[in-house]
Design a protein around this motif. Structure first.
Motif, PDB file in Angstrom:
ATOM      1  N   THR A 149     -43.861 -57.415 -33.859  1.00 11.09           N
ATOM      2  CA  THR A 149     -43.096 -57.741 -35.066  1.00 11.09           C
ATOM      3  C   THR A 149     -43.147 -56.611 -36.085  1.00 11.09           C
ATOM      4  O   THR A 149     -42.154 -56.316 -36.760  1.00 11.09           O
ATOM      5  N   HIS A 150     -44.308 -55.971 -36.211  1.00  8.65           N
ATOM      6  CA  HIS A 150     -44.505 -54.956 -37.262  1.00  8.65           C
ATOM      7  C   HIS A 150     -44.652 -53.559 -36.672  1.00  8.65           C
ATOM      8  O   HIS A 150     -45.251 -52.674 -37.293  1.00  8.65           O
ATOM      9  N   GLU A 151     -44.086 -53.356 -35.489  1.00  3.87           N
ATOM     10  CA  GLU A 151     -44.302 -52.097 -34.763  1.00  3.87           C
ATOM     11  C   GLU A 151     -43.951 -50.869 -35.593  1.00  3.87           C
ATOM     12  O   GLU A 151     -44.757 -49.933 -35.721  1.00  3.87           O
ATOM     13  N   LYS A 205     -52.449 -62.768 -27.163  1.00 10.20           N
ATOM     14  CA  LYS A 205     -51.034 -63.025 -27.457  1.00 10.20           C
ATOM     15  C   LYS A 205     -50.714 -62.830 -28.929  1.00 10.20           C
ATOM     16  O   LYS A 205     -49.669 -62.271 -29.283  1.00 10.20           O
ATOM     17  N   ARG A 206     -51.623 -63.282 -29.809  1.00 11.58           N
ATOM     18  CA  ARG A 206     -51.326 -63.194 -31.244  1.00 11.58           C
ATOM     19  C   ARG A 206     -51.250 -61.738 -31.704  1.00 11.58           C
ATOM     20  O   ARG A 206     -50.341 -61.350 -32.440  1.00 11.58           O
ATOM     21  N   LEU A 207     -52.194 -60.907 -31.284  1.00 13.02           N
ATOM     22  CA  LEU A 207     -52.163 -59.501 -31.686  1.00 13.02           C
ATOM     23  C   LEU A 207     -50.962 -58.777 -31.079  1.00 13.02           C
ATOM     24  O   LEU A 207     -50.365 -57.909 -31.712  1.00 13.02           O
ATOM     25  N   ARG A 208     -50.601 -59.179 -29.861  1.00  9.16           N
ATOM     26  CA  ARG A 208     -49.417 -58.593 -29.240  1.00  9.16           C
ATOM     27  C   ARG A 208     -48.177 -58.909 -30.053  1.00  9.16           C
ATOM     28  O   ARG A 208     -47.316 -58.049 -30.266  1.00  9.16           O
ATOM     29  N   GLU A 209     -48.079 -60.128 -30.556  1.00 10.39           N
ATOM     30  CA  GLU A 209     -46.921 -60.526 -31.353  1.00 10.39           C
ATOM     31  C   GLU A 209     -46.900 -59.800 -32.695  1.00 10.39           C
ATOM     32  O   GLU A 209     -45.833 -59.379 -33.170  1.00 10.39           O
TER      33      GLU A 209
END
Length: 424
Positions: free
Chosen positions: A45-47, A37-41
């Motif tokens: 956010t920084h895509e 979940k953290r890496l997905r977020e």
């Protein structure tokens, strides 16, 4: 199982995670984003920052001199304004040319002409493989072009095996392949009103102001290279059965039809053609699908400007004004000269062709075609003292190897009104 103190990507500060992801490829970032979940977020956010960084890294992996052209070709492939049939109004086309040119083709202080906010996953996922795959094709065709060119000089001039091409020579030819393909995408046919000397192709001429006249001459050399390539294909085809419905009865007919095919499919698809039957069937299918294809004034094979001056850059000040000018100083400021070989070769031939009706025979026999892309060091090693510099021609007023004549009228001047007229 790792110890509690062992560093992992998911346990790093988000700033470090973003920097690491920017050094990966798009597929790797996609896989990371579903790890937890953290890496997905962080990815969400920084895509665009991550995408933009990955794109920059890919572009920077290309030779520096090629980068603007690789991006410009991608843009040309996807622009919606490229010359269509029927033609748009000429003022609209002029504006589109300069908008495109200023964004993608101005090499002074060049930077990636895409904003970070534009770096969507869709754009970057499409752009990166398209650019990398085409550059691999350019590398292969550059090698074919150089090998043929150097071998012709070795045979014709009785030269020993020549030194391998330099990095600057390789980059120069790669640039020319890109320029030619950009021209094919944007200007597949002649544009303008017919005049006493043919079609007034001013939009195409304006496009060529974003390139130097010595680059134009290298593209012209590639045009000639493809003539030879087409002849090889034609001769190979004579040994094969002719498909039913094939109407090309001679080489000229074949070149015209193949030129039309190339307009539509370009170097990428020519690269994929490995045999005669595949090519002929592809050409037949194209003409059967588009019955209106033939009447349009397609360029077929030639994508360079067919004058030594390099479009409307220059004109002799004391001769008939058939070529408008932006001036030699403007030209040298706009294009960083780098190695002087192509510039000196172009200017020598420009002056020579402008002052004699006889063909160029005293100076290197093949210089008109096969040495346009050479560094000055290669020219000197192959033909010692055969060619003066551009400065020598203007200052001394003579070109000894071509016979003595006054080059004074070929000190070139500017035409500021024309600069404004065409948008510079």
């Amino acid at each position: 199982m790792g110890s509690p103190n062992e560093a992992t990507l998911s346990g790093m500060p988000s700033e470090l995670q973003v920097r690491i992801m920017g050094e990966l490829d798009i597929d790797s970032v996609r896989r990371l984003s579903i790890t937890n979940k953290r890496l997905r977020e962080v990815c969400r956010t920084h895509e665009k920052y991550i995408n933009f960084t990955i794109l920059q890294n890919v572009i920077n992996s290309l030779p520096k001199g090629v980068r603007p052209f690789a991006v410009a070709l991608y843009a040309a492939n996807h622009t919606d304004w490229k010359a269509q049939w029927p033609l748009p109004s000429l003022p609209e086309l002029y504006n589109n040319i300069h908008t495109f040119g200023r964004r993608y083709l101005d090499r002074n202080n060049w930077r990636l002409p895409i904003e970070r906010k534009e770096a969507t996953l869709k754009l970057v996922s499409e752009m990166i493989p398209e650019i990398l795959s085409f550059h691999a094709i350019v590398e292969e065709w550059t090698l074919k072009f150089m090998n043929l060119s150097l071998s012709k000089v070795e045979r014709h001039e009785g030269q020993p095996p020549m030194a391998p091409p330099s990095i600057s020579e390789i980059t120069r030819i790669q640039q020319a392949f890109y320029i030619r393909e950009i021209a094919r995408e944007l200007f597949p046919f002649f544009i303008g009103e017919p005049g006493p000397e043919g079609v007034n192709d001013m939009p195409f001429d304006m496009f060529w102001h974003y390139f130097a006249p010595w680059e134009n001459q290298i593209v012209a050399g590639i045009d000639e290279f493809f003539h030879l390539r087409y002849n090889e294909i034609y001769l190979a085809g004579e040994l094969s059965p002719t498909p039913q419905g094939w109407e090309a009865e001679n080489y000229d007919d074949f070149v015209n039809e193949l030129g039309g095919w190339f307009i539509k499919y370009g170097l990428r698809h020519l690269h994929e053609i490995n045999d005669w039957d595949t090519l002929i069937n592809s050409m037949k299918e194209m003409f059967e699908e588009d019955e209106q294809y033939d009447p349009r004034p397609f360029r077929k094979i030639h994508y360079s400007v067919n004058i030594w001056a390099g479009c409307t850059w220059l004109r002799p000040t004391e001769h008939d004004i058939t070529i408008r000018t932006l001036g030699i100083d403007h030209l040298m400021q706009r294009f960083t000269p780098g190695d002087s070989g192509p510039i000196d070769s172009w200017f020598f031939h420009f002056v020579y062709e402008s002052t004699t009706e006889s063909p160029l025979i005293q100076f290197p026999t093949l210089a008109d075609t096969d040495s346009r892309w050479w560094d000055r060091a290669r020219i000197e090693a192959t033909f010692p003292n055969a060619m003066p510099t551009m400065e020598d021609i203007q200052i001394k007023g003579t070109v000894e190897k071509a016979g003595t004549y006054d080059a004074g009228p070929y000190v070139l001047s500017s035409d500021p009104d024309f600069c404004k007229e065409i948008g510079y």
